[in-house]
Scaffold this active site. Structure first.
Site, short mmCIF file in Angstrom:
data_model
loop_
_atom_site.label_atom_id
_atom_site.label_comp_id
_atom_site.label_asym_id
_atom_site.label_seq_id
_atom_site.Cartn_x
_atom_site.Cartn_y
_atom_site.Cartn_z
N CYS A 105 -8.16 1.78 8.56
CA CYS A 105 -6.80 1.25 8.52
C CYS A 105 -6.08 1.54 9.84
O CYS A 105 -5.99 2.68 10.26
CB CYS A 105 -6.04 1.92 7.38
SG CYS A 105 -4.28 1.51 7.35
N PHE A 143 -7.91 5.68 3.65
CA PHE A 143 -7.68 4.69 4.70
C PHE A 143 -8.98 4.08 5.21
O PHE A 143 -9.01 3.45 6.26
CB PHE A 143 -6.92 5.33 5.87
CG PHE A 143 -5.51 5.74 5.51
CD1 PHE A 143 -4.52 4.79 5.34
CD2 PHE A 143 -5.19 7.07 5.33
CE1 PHE A 143 -3.23 5.16 5.00
CE2 PHE A 143 -3.89 7.46 4.98
CZ PHE A 143 -2.91 6.51 4.82
N THR A 161 0.82 -1.22 0.00
CA THR A 161 0.00 0.00 0.00
C THR A 161 0.86 1.27 0.00
O THR A 161 0.66 2.16 -0.82
CB THR A 161 -0.92 0.02 1.23
OG1 THR A 161 -0.16 -0.45 2.35
CG2 THR A 161 -2.15 -0.81 1.03
C1 HEM Z 1 -0.66 4.30 2.23
C2 HEM Z 1 -0.75 3.18 2.92
C3 HEM Z 1 -2.02 2.49 3.28
C4 HEM Z 1 -3.28 2.60 2.74
C5 HEM Z 1 -3.73 3.47 1.58
C6 HEM Z 1 -4.14 1.71 3.49
C7 HEM Z 1 -5.50 1.57 3.27
C8 HEM Z 1 -6.34 0.74 3.99
C9 HEM Z 1 -7.76 0.62 3.78
C10 HEM Z 1 -8.59 1.37 2.74
C11 HEM Z 1 -8.22 -0.28 4.66
C12 HEM Z 1 -9.68 -0.74 4.82
C13 HEM Z 1 -10.38 0.19 5.80
C14 HEM Z 1 -11.87 0.08 5.82
O1 HEM Z 1 -12.42 -0.92 5.33
O2 HEM Z 1 -12.54 1.01 6.33
C15 HEM Z 1 -7.11 -0.74 5.45
C16 HEM Z 1 -7.17 -1.66 6.47
C17 HEM Z 1 -6.07 -2.12 7.18
N1 HEM Z 1 -4.78 -1.65 7.11
FE1 HEM Z 1 -4.12 -0.23 5.84
N2 HEM Z 1 -3.41 1.08 4.46
C18 HEM Z 1 -2.11 1.53 4.38
C19 HEM Z 1 -1.04 1.17 5.18
C20 HEM Z 1 -1.10 0.26 6.21
C21 HEM Z 1 -0.01 -0.07 7.09
C22 HEM Z 1 1.38 0.55 7.04
C23 HEM Z 1 -0.47 -1.05 7.94
C24 HEM Z 1 0.23 -1.77 9.07
C25 HEM Z 1 1.43 -1.49 9.52
C26 HEM Z 1 -1.86 -1.31 7.61
C27 HEM Z 1 -2.66 -2.21 8.25
C28 HEM Z 1 -4.02 -2.36 8.00
C29 HEM Z 1 -4.84 -3.35 8.69
C30 HEM Z 1 -4.38 -4.35 9.75
C31 HEM Z 1 -6.16 -3.17 8.20
C32 HEM Z 1 -7.41 -3.93 8.60
C33 HEM Z 1 -8.08 -3.17 9.74
C34 HEM Z 1 -9.35 -3.85 10.23
O3 HEM Z 1 -10.03 -4.55 9.46
O4 HEM Z 1 -9.68 -3.66 11.41
N3 HEM Z 1 -2.21 -0.48 6.55
N4 HEM Z 1 -5.97 -0.09 5.04
#
Ligand code: HEM
Length: 292
Positions: free
Chosen positions: A235, A228, A103
């Site tokens: 996220c 996010f 991501t």
């Molecule tokens: C620019 C970087 C990133 C973008 C654009 C991004 C985007 C997203 C999005 C759109 C979701 C879904 C949220 C939702 O459904 O409302 C998500 C979930 C998640 N992201 Fe990211 N993310 C990024 C970086 C990261 C990083 C660096 C980590 C961990 C170190 C991470 C860990 C997670 C996790 C564990 C979820 C699931 C959360 C849940 O279901 O409770 N993400 N992210």
């Protein structure tokens, strides 16, 4: 550890490529079928588990608190004093690595592409970096003084949201835009279209980091900009990703300009993440040798 990290990256990339492939397929095939794809997935997952287990074993052996995520997970305890099993630790680590790996890389890829197409934005970014850092490597403490760097990344994620979709399951029957949806159905949200909707963003196709200036950011309607996601499943790496992306961009843009390689065709492809379909080959120039 360097070798392990390369192997880890490779295994994650294989898993993500297969997930992508499955995501795009209209008919879903069960993962127990003896297909080459399923076999490759199983092998990659076994490799992943093995490498991450190696990190866990080593950390348990040394007992060292490195202050990183793995140490935090190892030390985490529930109210009854129990800690995570190795499988839980592996799953948590793999999720974080998988979710945080491509991501942020993706966000930076599209940012470099946009900068290459908008020298006036890049010049403004350089000005901020030169003024605030004077050639120093940026640290976390510099981030509040680099607002334009943040604006550039936010605007890049508007036009090219690395995670361009997410889903929700309806807990009750609901009607969205006149369309009744039964309870228990999966609804996909399309951030790409929302971020380019003229109802929410004036001249939506224009790359304009000023939309995220302190004065103008509040004009963006709530939930129209969701790189996010939002709500309880937002996220969890949000703040970390923004920190990492700003530090990487500031560090590299201080010294280099990236120009699109001749003949590079750029086309976003909506896989699980938003990938450049034909890759993004760029030529790195030391800053003083171009556009001065
Ligand atoms: C620019 C970087 C990133 C973008 C654009 C991004 C985007 C997203 C999005 C759109 C979701 C879904 C949220 C939702 O459904 O409302 C998500 C979930 C998640 N992201 Fe990211 N993310 C990024 C970086 C990261 C990083 C660096 C980590 C961990 C170190 C991470 C860990 C997670 C996790 C564990 C979820 C699931 C959360 C849940 O279901 O409770 N993400 N992210």
């Amino acid at each position: 550890v360097k070798g392990d990290m390369d192997e880890l990256s490779q295994a994650v990339t294989t898993v993500l490529a297969i997930v992508d492939h499955r995501f795009m397929r209209v008919i879903q095939l069960p993962s127990w079928l003896p297909l080459p794809e399923n076999r490759r997935m199983k092998e990659a997952l076994t490799r992943l588990d093995g490498i991450i287990q190696g990190f866990i074993d080593e950390r348990r052996r040394s007992g060292e608190d490195k202050g990183d995520l793995l140490s935090m997970l190892l030390m985490a305890q529930t109210e009854d004093g129990s800690s995570m099993t190795d499988k839980q630790l592996r799953d948590e680590s793999t999720t974080l690595f998988g979710a945080g790996h491509e991501t942020t890389a993706n966000a930076l890829t599209w940012t470099w592409y946009l900068l290459s197409q908008h020298p006036e934005v890049e010049a403004k970014l350089h000005e901020e970096l030169d003024t605030v850092l004077s050639g120093r490597v940026p640290t976390y403490a510099d981030l509040p003084n680099l607002p334009y760097t943040e604006m550039v990344i936010k605007e890049s994620m508007r036009l090219y949201p690395p995670a361009w979709t997410t889903s929700r399951q309806t807990v009750e029957e609901v009607t969205i835009n006149g369309q009744p949806i039964e309870k228990g159905k999966i609804v996909l949200l399309n951030f790409w279209s929302m971020h380019r909707d003229p109802r929410y963003f004036k001249d939506p196709e224009t790359f304009d980091p000023e939309r995220f200036s302190a004065e103008r950011e509040s004009e963006i309607p709530k939930h129209a900009y969701l790189p996010f996601g939002a709500g309880p499943r937002v996220c969890i790496g949000n703040a970390f990703a923004m920190m990492e992306a700003r530090l990487v961009l500031a560090t590299l843009a201080q010294r280099y300009t990236l120009l699109l390689a001749p003949d590079q065709v750029v086309q976003p492809a909506r896989f699980f993440t938003l990938r450049p379909k034909y890759g993004m080959q760029m030529v790195i120039h030391a800053r003083e040798t171009v556009r001065v």
